[in-house]
Design a protein around this motif. Structure first.
Motif, PDB file in Angstrom:
ATOM      1  N   SER A   1     -25.079  21.930  11.519  1.00 36.95           N
ATOM      2  CA  SER A   1     -24.018  21.222  10.800  1.00 36.95           C
ATOM      3  C   SER A   1     -24.521  20.776   9.435  1.00 36.95           C
ATOM      4  O   SER A   1     -25.511  20.053   9.335  1.00 36.95           O
TER       5      SER A   1
ATOM      6  N   THR B   1     -23.438  21.470   4.810  1.00 33.78           N
ATOM      7  CA  THR B   1     -22.655  22.243   3.843  1.00 33.78           C
ATOM      8  C   THR B   1     -23.507  23.406   3.363  1.00 33.78           C
ATOM      9  O   THR B   1     -24.679  23.222   3.030  1.00 33.78           O
TER      10      THR B   1
ATOM     11  N   SER C   1     -15.098  24.267  11.782  1.00 35.45           N
ATOM     12  CA  SER C   1     -15.571  23.534  12.944  1.00 35.45           C
ATOM     13  C   SER C   1     -15.593  24.483  14.133  1.00 35.45           C
ATOM     14  O   SER C   1     -14.572  25.106  14.437  1.00 35.45           O
TER      15      SER C   1
ATOM     16  N   THR D   1     -19.291  22.249  10.811  1.00 33.65           N
ATOM     17  CA  THR D   1     -19.535  21.303  11.898  1.00 33.65           C
ATOM     18  C   THR D   1     -19.644  22.094  13.187  1.00 33.65           C
ATOM     19  O   THR D   1     -18.727  22.843  13.534  1.00 33.65           O
TER      20      THR D   1
ATOM     21  N   ALA E   1     -14.029  24.417   4.976  1.00 37.68           N
ATOM     22  CA  ALA E   1     -14.577  23.687   6.121  1.00 37.68           C
ATOM     23  C   ALA E   1     -14.358  24.522   7.370  1.00 37.68           C
ATOM     24  O   ALA E   1     -13.387  25.274   7.472  1.00 37.68           O
TER      25      ALA E   1
ATOM     26  N   THR F   1     -19.152  25.563   1.955  1.00 33.54           N
ATOM     27  CA  THR F   1     -18.409  25.503   3.220  1.00 33.54           C
ATOM     28  C   THR F   1     -19.063  24.429   4.070  1.00 33.54           C
ATOM     29  O   THR F   1     -20.269  24.495   4.332  1.00 33.54           O
ATOM     30  N   LYS F   2     -18.255  23.442   4.466  1.00 32.53           N
ATOM     31  CA  LYS F   2     -18.772  22.372   5.323  1.00 32.53           C
ATOM     32  C   LYS F   2     -18.635  22.808   6.775  1.00 32.53           C
ATOM     33  O   LYS F   2     -17.532  22.972   7.286  1.00 32.53           O
TER      34      LYS F   2
END
Lengths: 111, 113
Positions: B85, B87, B12, B110, B10, B107-108
């Protein structure tokens, strides 16, 4: 441009029931693939067909069967459904050995 | 057996940043590598496909590279936007006739406004 069509988009079944998922490939595509994506998981390859013959097989349970018809559409038949079969089922199509294009998926929920 | 790993799981970032997503695979005998985008509960949208003989592919703000010998690929996203945003999944197709794709876990991403 035409895309891969899957039906139904959503399906709710009880345990031990049977489900049939359908996939209509992009016109002139001769190969169809089925993938299963469990919650929070990556897609897993199930099975593929080229010119109506099975071309590759992955981790597909014996309770599942599939075929490709003369018009190149494919059906995935799932029997004796289990809770763990709840997933997003993707169909993809391609011309032989070219890029795979994915459909929107069928979300199956087994209660 | 081919295994595909994506790092980070993940990410951000603030809007406007350039970022890199990583993908590694254990068997370098691949036919091609594909990057996909998946929005929550939705289908897979193909972003870029790199043949085994290629080093990179570009589409708009996206650039994917492939180093087959080291078993690595990167997806570079320039000037990220909140609409990015999603995955991002990496998938490889092996040689030897099998056409199945082996996916990483994604991979997420944001992107915060």
């Amino acid at each position: 441009a035409a895309g891969v069509i899957q039906s139904p988009r959503h399906l709710i079944k009880e345990k031990r029931e049977t489900a049939t998922l359908k996939c209509y490939p992009i016109p002139r595509h001769d190969t169809v693939y089925w993938y299963q994506q469990g919650p929070g998981q990556d897609p897993q390859f199930l099975i593929s067909f080229y010119e109506k013959m099975q071309s590759d097989k992955g981790s597909i349970p014996d309770r599942f069967s599939a075929q490709q018809f003369s018009d190149y559409h494919s059906e995935l038949n799932m029997s004796s459904l289990e809770l763990g079969d709840s997933a997003l089922y993707f169909c993809a199509s391609s011309r032989y050995q070219e890029t795979q294009y994915f459909g929107p998926g069928t979300r199956l929920l087994v209660l | 057996k081919q295994e595909v790993t994506q790092i980070p799981a993940a990410l951000s970032v603030p809007e406007g940043e350039n970022l890199v997503l990583n993908c590694s695979f254990t068997d370098s005998a691949i036919y091609n590598l594909q990057w996909f985008r998946q929005d929550p509960g939705k289908g897979l949208t193909s972003l870029l496909l790199i043949q085994s003989s290629q080093r990179e592919q570009t589409s708009g703000r996206l650039n994917a590279s492939l180093d087959k010998s080291s078993g690595r690929s990167t997806l570079y996203i320039a000037a990220s936007q909140p609409g990015d945003s999603a995955t991002y999944l990496c998938a490889v197709r092996g040689q030897g006739g099998s056409e199945k794709l082996v996916f990483g876990k994604g991979t997420k991403l944001t992107v915060n406004p």
